[in-house]
Enzyme design. Structure first.
Site, short mmCIF file in Angstrom:
data_model
loop_
_atom_site.label_atom_id
_atom_site.label_comp_id
_atom_site.label_asym_id
_atom_site.label_seq_id
_atom_site.Cartn_x
_atom_site.Cartn_y
_atom_site.Cartn_z
N GLN A 182 0.91 -0.83 0.08
CA GLN A 182 -0.05 -0.02 0.24
C GLN A 182 0.75 1.15 0.06
OE1 GLN A 182 -2.77 0.34 3.16
NE2 GLN A 182 -3.90 2.06 2.32
N HIS A 184 -7.88 2.94 -0.56
CA HIS A 184 -8.32 3.23 -2.03
C HIS A 184 -8.68 1.69 -2.66
CE1 HIS A 184 -4.02 3.20 -1.60
NE2 HIS A 184 -4.09 2.60 -2.76
N HIS A 209 -9.12 -0.08 -6.24
CA HIS A 209 -8.43 0.02 -7.55
C HIS A 209 -9.58 -0.50 -8.56
CE1 HIS A 209 -4.03 0.90 -7.14
NE2 HIS A 209 -4.15 0.24 -5.75
P1 DGP Z 1 -1.53 1.21 -3.89
O1 DGP Z 1 0.09 0.97 -4.34
O2 DGP Z 1 -2.24 0.16 -3.82
O3 DGP Z 1 -1.11 1.91 -2.55
O4 DGP Z 1 -2.01 2.20 -4.99
C1 DGP Z 1 -1.75 3.72 -5.11
C2 DGP Z 1 -2.26 4.11 -6.39
O5 DGP Z 1 -2.20 5.54 -6.15
C3 DGP Z 1 -1.15 4.00 -7.41
O6 DGP Z 1 -1.63 3.13 -8.48
C4 DGP Z 1 -0.78 5.43 -7.83
C5 DGP Z 1 -2.06 6.30 -7.37
N1 DGP Z 1 -1.46 7.73 -7.18
C6 DGP Z 1 -0.38 7.84 -6.33
N2 DGP Z 1 -0.22 9.26 -6.07
C7 DGP Z 1 -1.24 9.76 -7.01
C8 DGP Z 1 -1.51 11.16 -7.28
O7 DGP Z 1 -1.13 12.20 -6.74
N3 DGP Z 1 -2.73 11.24 -8.16
C9 DGP Z 1 -3.32 10.27 -8.84
N4 DGP Z 1 -4.39 10.33 -9.64
N5 DGP Z 1 -3.04 8.98 -8.53
C10 DGP Z 1 -2.09 8.69 -7.55
#
Ligand code: DGP
Length: 140
Positions: free
Chosen positions: A91, A97, A99
């Protein structure tokens, strides 16, 4: 302490392609999608993992997840949807979150959730089954 990235998105301090928002949830496009249309659904309250949710909030999350997944599927016309959620391990953002990832038949996930393992035998499988079953029983 540096504030959570997703809380900043909620407060509009970081730009995101928001596709849905109400008083409890917000959904926006993931900035590094596995497939285009990859969406993240998050609670507006800063809740870190599934273990931190109240039951009521979690029920609403389930309903919202279904609705947004349906929107992604209909909106981009994909064949299916993959739902995943990392808690603690893997995470990268400590704000819960889901997905919501579009899938197309014949377009495999590369190196993701594979290779799978196998139980050594039926006894080992039964041991895992019993450990989890007992823990769930204790939670009632
Ligand atoms: P996880 O690895 O499961 O914690 O997924 C986190 C997700 O969040 C990853 O797929 C990329 C996304 N993410 C991280 N920072 C940002 C951001 O600033 N904006 C957006 N739109 N997505 C982000």
């Amino acid at each position: 302490m540096e504030e959570c990235i997703f809380c900043k998105i909620i407060k509009n301090e970081i730009k995101a392609s928001t596709i849905f928002e109400d008083d409890r949830f917000i959904a926006f496009l993931d900035k590094s999608p596995i497939f285009k249309g990859h969406t993240l659904l998050i609670p507006k309250k800063h809740i870190e993992t599934i273990f931190d949710f109240s039951e009521d909030y979690l029920k609403d999350l389930a309903v919202e997840t279904k609705r947004i997944a349906e929107g992604v599927k209909k909106g981009i016309g994909c064949d299916g949807i993959l739902l995943i959620n990392n808690n603690i391990v893997s995470q990268s953002v400590p704000h819960f979150h889901v997905h919501i990832i579009p899938r197309e038949k014949g377009k495999p996930l590369r190196g993701f959730m594979w290779p799978r393992t196998r139980y050594k035998n039926e006894i080992e499988e039964e041991e895992f089954k019993e450990k989890i079953e007992k823990a769930i029983e204790m939670l009632k």
